[in-house]
Design a protein around this motif. Structure first.
Motif, PDB file in Angstrom:
ATOM      1  N   ALA A 370       0.824  -1.207   0.000  1.00  0.00           N
ATOM      2  CA  ALA A 370       0.000   0.000   0.000  1.00  0.00           C
ATOM      3  C   ALA A 370       0.859   1.258   0.000  1.00  0.00           C
ATOM      4  N   PHE A 371       1.905   1.272   0.833  1.00  0.00           N
ATOM      5  CA  PHE A 371       2.751   2.462   0.990  1.00  0.00           C
ATOM      6  C   PHE A 371       3.542   2.755  -0.275  1.00  0.00           C
ATOM      7  N   ASP A 373       2.864   1.550  -3.399  1.00  0.00           N
ATOM      8  CA  ASP A 373       1.937   1.858  -4.500  1.00  0.00           C
ATOM      9  C   ASP A 373       1.486   3.311  -4.439  1.00  0.00           C
ATOM     10  N   LEU A 374       1.221   3.797  -3.233  1.00  0.00           N
ATOM     11  CA  LEU A 374       0.785   5.183  -3.064  1.00  0.00           C
ATOM     12  C   LEU A 374       1.885   6.163  -3.437  1.00  0.00           C
ATOM     13  N   ASN A 375       3.092   5.935  -2.936  1.00  0.00           N
ATOM     14  CA  ASN A 375       4.156   6.933  -3.075  1.00  0.00           C
ATOM     15  C   ASN A 375       5.019   6.770  -4.318  1.00  0.00           C
ATOM     16  N   GLU A 379      -0.787   5.632  -6.844  1.00  0.00           N
ATOM     17  CA  GLU A 379      -2.114   5.008  -6.772  1.00  0.00           C
ATOM     18  C   GLU A 379      -2.835   5.554  -5.530  1.00  0.00           C
ATOM     19  N   ALA A 380      -3.564   6.639  -5.720  1.00  0.00           N
ATOM     20  CA  ALA A 380      -4.150   7.370  -4.601  1.00  0.00           C
ATOM     21  C   ALA A 380      -5.125   6.522  -3.798  1.00  0.00           C
ATOM     22  N   GLU A 381      -5.762   5.549  -4.447  1.00  0.00           N
ATOM     23  CA  GLU A 381      -6.742   4.725  -3.736  1.00  0.00           C
ATOM     24  C   GLU A 381      -6.108   3.872  -2.650  1.00  0.00           C
ATOM     25  N   LYS A 382      -4.778   3.654  -2.723  1.00  0.00           N
ATOM     26  CA  LYS A 382      -4.119   2.841  -1.696  1.00  0.00           C
ATOM     27  C   LYS A 382      -4.033   3.568  -0.362  1.00  0.00           C
ATOM     28  N   ALA A 383      -4.286   4.873  -0.352  1.00  0.00           N
ATOM     29  CA  ALA A 383      -4.292   5.608   0.915  1.00  0.00           C
ATOM     30  C   ALA A 383      -5.369   5.085   1.855  1.00  0.00           C
ATOM     31  N   GLU A 384      -6.431   4.482   1.317  1.00  0.00           N
ATOM     32  CA  GLU A 384      -7.503   3.963   2.157  1.00  0.00           C
ATOM     33  C   GLU A 384      -7.010   2.846   3.074  1.00  0.00           C
ATOM     34  N   ASP A 387      -5.285   4.824   6.103  1.00  0.00           N
ATOM     35  CA  ASP A 387      -6.070   5.782   6.872  1.00  0.00           C
ATOM     36  C   ASP A 387      -7.063   4.995   7.714  1.00  0.00           C
TER      37      ASP A 387
END
Length: 432
Positions: A370-371, A373-375, A379-384, A387
């Motif tokens: 997740a970390f 993929d996001l950074n 992939e903004a959806e991985k922030a879910e 959070d």
């Protein structure tokens, strides 16, 4: 690292099978959503890179700093071409530095590269360790579209443990050198796939120490000037290259590095940083720790979390886990027996007294996916997946009979109901 002592009757019950099986790709049925391998076949290659004329800390004195070529070997996993048949063996040394064990995984040795462009993740082991200690994470991330290089750090490996100051001085420099070497490796089919502008670092223990320095956390003057205990002393002013404000430390900064994961990072427990130095960390940061870590000290790891105010950061805690939280692969079968080389058990170099290794590995795979993929992939959806309610056990399960989430549902995303208990995820924004 302490050694596990077992009663003779227990030892007799742990006889090795005729052929020891040491899989690195275990996946429990309760693994969180992002833990399983991705759709891409994985290749693996072993490569060495040499940094010429590096200061040789082992031979240095207060009056002389000789240089020598420093060669770093890396196990490199990468997305392989479609149709690649999975499965390979890895021959690795165990913690005793003498016993060879065979690890099994899903990568194919020297498989054809997939082509395309992928982010780079560099994995850095502890003191001591080797490039296979976090091989479970390397294979896993490669299957999801990353090139992953896990390093052998000279003077920090099981078979070549040198004086500790070599690790203190060299670890962030090794990481920076390898990022430069790999992003400049375009003449190799695997190197040609690396996105030179999307790099992540994963460091465990002393690897986490190095990653924090590389990410901007310059060492304190107290660390540079310390003379006791002598085990921490680097000859002359060699450690000063990693100090806050030093030109050599500033030169380590690399805009390509966009995410850092520090697992059980060592150093704040010995005041190698102060708050001002840690405020220099400028990369998105996720810290992973065992809640009773007595090697890097959990309270000191929490200090790192609180004092890295220059960046957004996360702290994932495995409650009641010690220093081996998440990072090491499962203990090889040979570690369940007394080592012929040392006459001791080395089981607790890999294992935790409370948590199952595969369970911890799966949770780490989930959160690192997740970390990164996001950074690294945006992939903004991985922030879910990051959070979350701070304490997993406080999450509310509100589902209809068909599984649809109700308005009060707050249990950790990606985890089956009741399966995240024992975990805590805290967040701090830059400036706080």
């Amino acid at each position: 690292m302490r050694y596990l002592t077992l009663a003779p009757a227990v030892a007799l019950g742990l006889a090795l099978p005729a052929v020891a099986q040491n899989p690195i790709d275990g996946m429990r049925p309760d693994a969180p959503e992002l833990a399983p391998y991705g759709a891409r076949p994985v290749g693996v290659t072993t490569q060495s890179f040499t940094d010429p004329d590096r200061i040789d800390v082992v031979r240095a004195t207060d009056d002389a700093a000789p240089t020598a070529d420093r060669t770093i070997t890396a196990e490199i996993w990468y997305p392989a071409a479609e149709g690649t048949e999975p499965g390979t063996d890895y021959t690795a040394l165990m913690r005793d530095g003498a016993t060879e064990v065979t690890l099994t995984g899903r990568a194919a040795r020297e498989a054809q590269a997939a082509g395309g462009t992928f982010p780079l993740v560099v994995i850095s082991h502890g003191y001591p360790g080797n490039r296979f200690l976090m091989s479970h994470l390397g294979e896993n991330l490669a299957s999801k579209g990353y090139v992953v290089a896990s390093l052998d750090h000279p003077d920090s490996m099981y078979q070549d443990m040198g004086v500790f100051p070599s690790t203190l001085v060299n670890r962030p420099v090794d990481q920076a050198f390898m990022v430069d070497a790999l992003t400049g490796w375009a003449d190799h089919p695997v190197g040609a796939m690396i996105d030179d502008d999307a790099v992540g670092i994963v460091g465990y223990s002393m690897g986490g120490y190095g990653a924090l320095i590389y990410a901007g956390g310059g060492l304190s003057q107290a660390a540079i000037e310390r003379r006791e205990p002598s085990w921490y002393n680097a000859p002359g002013e060699l450690l000063a290259r990693n100090a806050a404000g030093a030109d050599a430390h500033a030169a380590l900064a690399d805009p390509a590095v966009k995410a850092v994961v520090a697992i059980g990072p060592w150093g704040r427990n010995r005041d190698f940083w102060d708050a001002a130095g840690l405020a220099g960390v400028a990369k998105p940061l996720m810290i992973v720790a065992g809640g009773v870590d007595d090697v890097s000290s959990y309270p000191a790891i929490r200090q790192i979390f609180e004092e890295t105010t220059g960046t957004d950061r996360l702290l994932l805690t495995f409650e009641n886990a010690n220093h081996n939280a998440a990072a090491p692969m499962p203990a090889p079968e040979a570690a369940w027996q007394v080592s012929e080389a040392t006459g001791e058990y080395h089981f607790d170099h890999y294992a935790d007294a409370v948590w199952d290794n595969v369970r911890m590995n799966n949770i780490l795979q989930h959160f690192v996916t997740a970390f990164m993929d996001l950074n690294l992939k945006g992939e903004a959806e991985k922030a879910e997946y990051l959070d979350l309610v701070e304490l997993a056990a406080d999450g509310v399960i509100d589902r209809a009979e068909d599984g649809t989430e109700g308005p009060d549902h707050s249990y950790w995303k990606g985890f089956a109901d009741r399966s995240a208990h024992g975990l805590r995820l805290e967040r701090r924004a830059a400036g706080k």
